[in-house]
Design an enzyme around this catalytic site. Sequence first.
Site, short mmCIF file in Angstrom:
data_model
loop_
_atom_site.label_atom_id
_atom_site.label_comp_id
_atom_site.label_asym_id
_atom_site.label_seq_id
_atom_site.Cartn_x
_atom_site.Cartn_y
_atom_site.Cartn_z
CB CYS A 118 -0.96 -0.02 1.18
SG CYS A 118 -1.97 -1.51 1.21
CG HIS A 259 -3.45 3.01 2.66
ND1 HIS A 259 -3.98 2.69 1.43
CD2 HIS A 259 -3.34 1.84 3.34
CE1 HIS A 259 -4.16 1.38 1.38
NE2 HIS A 259 -3.80 0.85 2.52
CG ASN A 289 -6.56 -1.35 1.49
OD1 ASN A 289 -5.92 -0.83 0.57
ND2 ASN A 289 -5.99 -1.94 2.51
#
Length: 332
Positions: A118, A259, A289
């Site tokens: 990520c 994020h 996500n």
Amino acid sequence: MTPQFGVALRGTGSALPTRVVPNQEFTDVLGLDTSDEWIRTRTGIRERRFAGPGDTSATLGTAAARAALASAGLTAADLDLIVCATVTPDLMCPATAALIQAGLGTRPIPAFDLSAACSGFLYALSVGAQFIYTGAARHALLVGADVLSRTLDFTDRNSCILFGDGAGAVVLSAAPPADNSIRALRLYCDGSRQELIQVPSKVTPTPPPGTSLPRLDHIRISGREVFRFAVTRMVELIERAEHDVCELGLPGVDVLIPHQVNQRIIDAALESTGFPRDKVMVNLDRYGNTSAASVPIALDEALRTGRCKRGDTVLLVAFGGGLTWSSALVTL
Ligand code: UT7
């Protein structure tokens, strides 16, 4: 060494699969022991996008790249570098960046992938900036693209509800050193905690018989531990960036783009730092996500919807598998 060039963030773009998967699908279609209410209240996610049969990191990445080039007012012929951050490459070889390069039809230029989960997009942003600082590239295309839906175990309610697919892209261009827009970049990795988030591939070894290591067939996360790690690192990165902003005499951080992982992680970090809630860009309710794509998709959406504008100073913060964590302070 004083850089010969500054870096300007010249364009952004994003691409999402068309298939919308609401929380209800996990109970009604997949028969999972969960609920829309649990997912919404424990994560903030309402729906996500899953790749259709023709969607891959390369196809979504190419679409995001085209949008970023259009917003930059450039064409593929202008590019000198392509870096794609992904943990779900179409192939082990060649790189997804090579597929994007072919899709765009650029000249033969350096094109390669990097893997930092990520945090991948901020790692790519750093690589692109270094190419420009040294004069090795004038225009760099940086893509974050992932299709984690293809790695999910749809019997594991801890992980399969969290992720979505997509791609985001940014074009960086050389600028006079005085106009450098990247104020600070921080990249970290602690491989000793690698087991907390793992995404297997065809070449992942099978644990030898008799060991306690679990077989890795799908993405595996240790949610609670990652939650604690994410809050701690996000707090640290926000505090360091605020210090950077003061040192640089900037007016402050106009927008925080974290994020997009879990609303409760973001809320806990805001509470701890006192960072104002109304300056935070959140779209995880619609996309979940999306791994390396999360930050560039949110940045692109923030710019397109007027959530932030040219001249603003934005703080991009990411954390994930590795474990990795990272931040970039950028004046748009
Ligand atoms: O980008 C990095 C990758 N992201 C991550 O690794 C995610 C980070 N972690 C998280 O977002 C959160 O930890 C989760 C959303 C994964 C879990 O939320 P939590 O509040 O930390 O829950 P928990 O793990 O403490 O579990 C609480 C309970 C457990 O039941 P018991 O043991 O108390 O009976 C879980 O089994 O919630 C249960 N649970 C669920 N229940 C309904 C876990 N997932 C679900 C679910 N639906 N989907």
